[in-house]
Motif scaffolding. Sequence first.
Motif, PDB file in Angstrom:
ATOM      1  N   ASP A  58     -30.317 -18.163 116.840  1.00 23.52           N
ATOM      2  CA  ASP A  58     -30.067 -18.939 116.753  1.00 23.52           C
ATOM      3  C   ASP A  58     -29.023 -19.614 116.725  1.00 23.52           C
ATOM      4  OD1 ASP A  58     -32.784 -18.949 115.866  1.00 23.52           O
ATOM      5  OD2 ASP A  58     -31.725 -18.706 113.561  1.00 23.52           O
ATOM      6  N   LEU A  59     -27.171 -18.750 116.352  1.00 19.75           N
ATOM      7  CA  LEU A  59     -25.889 -19.098 117.014  1.00 19.75           C
ATOM      8  C   LEU A  59     -26.067 -19.903 118.403  1.00 19.75           C
ATOM      9  CD1 LEU A  59     -23.682 -17.533 114.848  1.00 19.75           C
ATOM     10  CD2 LEU A  59     -24.392 -19.906 114.346  1.00 19.75           C
ATOM     11  N   ALA A  60     -26.773 -18.721 118.829  1.00 16.58           N
ATOM     12  CA  ALA A  60     -25.972 -18.664 120.422  1.00 16.58           C
ATOM     13  C   ALA A  60     -26.719 -20.115 120.883  1.00 16.58           C
ATOM     14  CB  ALA A  60     -26.348 -17.738 121.206  1.00 16.58           C
ATOM     15  N   LYS A  61     -28.035 -20.176 121.031  1.00 18.81           N
ATOM     16  CA  LYS A  61     -28.688 -21.117 121.446  1.00 18.81           C
ATOM     17  C   LYS A  61     -29.789 -22.720 120.923  1.00 18.81           C
ATOM     18  CE  LYS A  61     -33.739 -21.891 123.319  1.00 18.81           C
ATOM     19  NZ  LYS A  61     -34.075 -23.282 122.108  1.00 18.81           N
ATOM     20  N   ASN A  62     -29.651 -22.097 119.408  1.00 17.40           N
ATOM     21  CA  ASN A  62     -30.025 -23.436 118.557  1.00 17.40           C
ATOM     22  C   ASN A  62     -28.571 -24.124 118.211  1.00 17.40           C
ATOM     23  OD1 ASN A  62     -32.593 -22.232 118.633  1.00 17.40           O
ATOM     24  ND2 ASN A  62     -32.600 -21.501 117.054  1.00 17.40           N
ATOM     25  N   THR A  63     -27.399 -24.131 118.737  1.00 16.78           N
ATOM     26  CA  THR A  63     -26.417 -24.589 118.159  1.00 16.78           C
ATOM     27  C   THR A  63     -25.726 -25.379 119.637  1.00 16.78           C
ATOM     28  OG1 THR A  63     -24.753 -23.109 118.411  1.00 16.78           O
ATOM     29  CG2 THR A  63     -26.118 -22.861 116.050  1.00 16.78           C
ATOM     30  N   ARG A  64     -26.676 -25.184 120.151  1.00 15.99           N
ATOM     31  CA  ARG A  64     -25.479 -25.517 121.615  1.00 15.99           C
ATOM     32  C   ARG A  64     -25.516 -26.853 121.720  1.00 15.99           C
ATOM     33  NH1 ARG A  64     -25.836 -22.305 125.995  1.00 15.99           N
ATOM     34  NH2 ARG A  64     -26.014 -24.190 128.106  1.00 15.99           N
ATOM     35  N   THR A  65     -24.742 -27.626 122.789  1.00 15.93           N
ATOM     36  CA  THR A  65     -24.196 -29.361 122.569  1.00 15.93           C
ATOM     37  C   THR A  65     -23.666 -29.201 123.610  1.00 15.93           C
ATOM     38  OG1 THR A  65     -23.450 -31.375 121.718  1.00 15.93           O
ATOM     39  CG2 THR A  65     -22.952 -29.565 120.530  1.00 15.93           C
ATOM     40  N   ASP A  66     -23.468 -30.222 124.671  1.00 17.12           N
ATOM     41  CA  ASP A  66     -22.503 -30.714 125.399  1.00 17.12           C
ATOM     42  C   ASP A  66     -21.526 -31.026 124.902  1.00 17.12           C
ATOM     43  OD1 ASP A  66     -24.744 -30.033 127.177  1.00 17.12           O
ATOM     44  OD2 ASP A  66     -24.982 -31.866 127.836  1.00 17.12           O
ATOM     45  N   GLU A 173     -28.713 -18.315 106.556  1.00 21.48           N
ATOM     46  CA  GLU A 173     -28.999 -18.042 108.346  1.00 21.48           C
ATOM     47  C   GLU A 173     -29.586 -19.158 108.526  1.00 21.48           C
ATOM     48  OE1 GLU A 173     -29.906 -17.772 112.472  1.00 21.48           O
ATOM     49  OE2 GLU A 173     -31.393 -17.063 110.916  1.00 21.48           O
ATOM     50  N   HIS A 174     -30.344 -19.722 108.401  1.00 26.75           N
ATOM     51  CA  HIS A 174     -31.624 -20.866 109.124  1.00 26.75           C
ATOM     52  C   HIS A 174     -30.710 -21.632 108.537  1.00 26.75           C
ATOM     53  CE1 HIS A 174     -35.539 -18.899 109.905  1.00 26.75           C
ATOM     54  NE2 HIS A 174     -34.429 -18.946 110.921  1.00 26.75           N
ATOM     55  N   LEU A 175     -30.373 -22.231 106.821  1.00 25.40           N
ATOM     56  CA  LEU A 175     -28.889 -23.636 106.812  1.00 25.40           C
ATOM     57  C   LEU A 175     -28.382 -23.549 107.674  1.00 25.40           C
ATOM     58  CD1 LEU A 175     -29.275 -23.750 103.433  1.00 25.40           C
ATOM     59  CD2 LEU A 175     -26.923 -24.071 104.580  1.00 25.40           C
ATOM     60  N   ILE A 176     -27.514 -21.913 107.757  1.00 24.09           N
ATOM     61  CA  ILE A 176     -26.211 -22.588 108.521  1.00 24.09           C
ATOM     62  C   ILE A 176     -26.325 -22.690 109.515  1.00 24.09           C
ATOM     63  CG2 ILE A 176     -24.152 -20.640 109.080  1.00 24.09           C
ATOM     64  CD1 ILE A 176     -24.682 -19.264 106.409  1.00 24.09           C
ATOM     65  N   THR A 177     -27.226 -22.377 110.328  1.00 22.26           N
ATOM     66  CA  THR A 177     -27.383 -22.761 112.046  1.00 22.26           C
ATOM     67  C   THR A 177     -27.634 -24.135 111.795  1.00 22.26           C
ATOM     68  OG1 THR A 177     -28.071 -20.382 112.344  1.00 22.26           O
ATOM     69  CG2 THR A 177     -28.978 -22.475 113.922  1.00 22.26           C
ATOM     70  N   LYS A 178     -28.451 -24.752 111.219  1.00 27.32           N
ATOM     71  CA  LYS A 178     -28.789 -26.258 110.485  1.00 27.32           C
ATOM     72  C   LYS A 178     -28.085 -26.741 110.571  1.00 27.32           C
ATOM     73  CE  LYS A 178     -31.926 -29.430 109.114  1.00 27.32           C
ATOM     74  NZ  LYS A 178     -31.336 -30.345 108.678  1.00 27.32           N
ATOM     75  N   VAL A 179     -26.680 -26.504 109.818  1.00 24.59           N
ATOM     76  CA  VAL A 179     -26.074 -27.757 109.705  1.00 24.59           C
ATOM     77  C   VAL A 179     -25.437 -27.081 111.346  1.00 24.59           C
ATOM     78  CG1 VAL A 179     -24.012 -27.405 107.999  1.00 24.59           C
ATOM     79  CG2 VAL A 179     -26.238 -27.133 106.949  1.00 24.59           C
ATOM     80  N   LEU A 180     -24.844 -26.538 111.047  1.00 24.67           N
ATOM     81  CA  LEU A 180     -23.784 -26.330 112.577  1.00 24.67           C
ATOM     82  C   LEU A 180     -23.772 -26.899 114.336  1.00 24.67           C
ATOM     83  CD1 LEU A 180     -22.219 -22.095 111.802  1.00 24.67           C
ATOM     84  CD2 LEU A 180     -21.307 -24.215 111.434  1.00 24.67           C
ATOM     85  N   ARG A 181     -25.339 -27.095 113.815  1.00 21.94           N
ATOM     86  CA  ARG A 181     -26.155 -28.006 114.597  1.00 21.94           C
ATOM     87  C   ARG A 181     -25.765 -29.461 114.950  1.00 21.94           C
ATOM     88  NH1 ARG A 181     -31.038 -26.532 114.617  1.00 21.94           N
ATOM     89  NH2 ARG A 181     -31.825 -27.908 113.252  1.00 21.94           N
ATOM     90  N   GLU A 182     -25.956 -29.258 113.447  1.00 23.69           N
ATOM     91  CA  GLU A 182     -25.606 -31.071 113.556  1.00 23.69           C
ATOM     92  C   GLU A 182     -24.181 -31.732 113.265  1.00 23.69           C
ATOM     93  OE1 GLU A 182     -27.592 -30.929 109.123  1.00 23.69           O
ATOM     94  OE2 GLU A 182     -29.315 -31.445 109.599  1.00 23.69           O
ATOM     95  N   LYS A 183     -23.502 -30.245 113.193  1.00 25.54           N
ATOM     96  CA  LYS A 183     -22.029 -30.343 112.602  1.00 25.54           C
ATOM     97  C   LYS A 183     -21.575 -30.509 114.579  1.00 25.54           C
ATOM     98  CE  LYS A 183     -20.068 -28.881 108.998  1.00 25.54           C
ATOM     99  NZ  LYS A 183     -18.359 -29.689 108.994  1.00 25.54           N
ATOM    100  N   GLY A 184     -22.279 -29.849 115.425  1.00 26.42           N
ATOM    101  CA  GLY A 184     -22.506 -30.331 116.924  1.00 26.42           C
ATOM    102  C   GLY A 184     -22.884 -30.936 117.503  1.00 26.42           C
ATOM    103  N   GLN A 185     -22.964 -32.704 116.481  1.00 22.69           N
ATOM    104  CA  GLN A 185     -24.022 -33.396 116.881  1.00 22.69           C
ATOM    105  C   GLN A 185     -23.193 -34.260 116.428  1.00 22.69           C
ATOM    106  OE1 GLN A 185     -28.447 -32.567 115.637  1.00 22.69           O
ATOM    107  NE2 GLN A 185     -28.526 -31.300 117.639  1.00 22.69           N
ATOM    108  N   GLU A 186     -22.490 -33.923 116.038  1.00 24.70           N
ATOM    109  CA  GLU A 186     -21.832 -35.399 115.546  1.00 24.70           C
ATOM    110  C   GLU A 186     -20.504 -36.139 115.862  1.00 24.70           C
ATOM    111  OE1 GLU A 186     -19.685 -33.963 112.119  1.00 24.70           O
ATOM    112  OE2 GLU A 186     -21.394 -34.187 110.504  1.00 24.70           O
TER     113      GLU A 186
END
Length: 186
Positions: A58-66, A173-186
């Motif tokens: 999840d960290l490797a794939k689901n948080t990816r952003t450019d 783990e899912h909660l943390i990944t979701k928040v980290l994905r959102e932080k990456g998109q800010e």
Amino acid sequence: MSQVTQYFTELKQTLDLIAQDPIEKSIDILHQARLDGKQVFIMGNGGSASTASHFVCDLAKNTRTDSIPHYKVIGLADNMAILSAYANDDGYENVFAYQLANLVQSGDIVIGISTSGNSPNVLRAMEVANEAGATTIGFTGYDGGKLAPLVDVQVHVPSDCIEQVEDIHLVLEHLITKVLREKGQE
């Protein structure tokens, strides 16, 4: 009360008891590690190994952003060849520590998942991580075990039911990944 209703009731009650501050701290640590290009190592045994592998994915794939760096995340329970070689030749208590000793650097993040908090191989790896100057996070259950005092941040599930501890670790783990994905998109 049916067994299904009882399980759900106990699970909900346990969720309400979890301290949120360590979760927030873990999110902040992991977000900063990403920005700083630090490595993240995750480990566990049995069901916790499955959660560790899931967390890595999840960290490797689901948080990816450019817009920001991608996670450099490594699962220490995922390479069966190296795991069994270390277990056979150096003892099961060293399977994570020896892998970590080859790779960990100061400022990296090491996450150990142990429902009891007493898995000897996770404890030994945390000692190696601490000696290297890594930041350590422990996902625990029961009373936190010996892992609790070894880590910088303890994400504790206050339950003696192994299934519910493992359930909640995956939710976290899912909660943390979701928040980290959102932080990456800010």
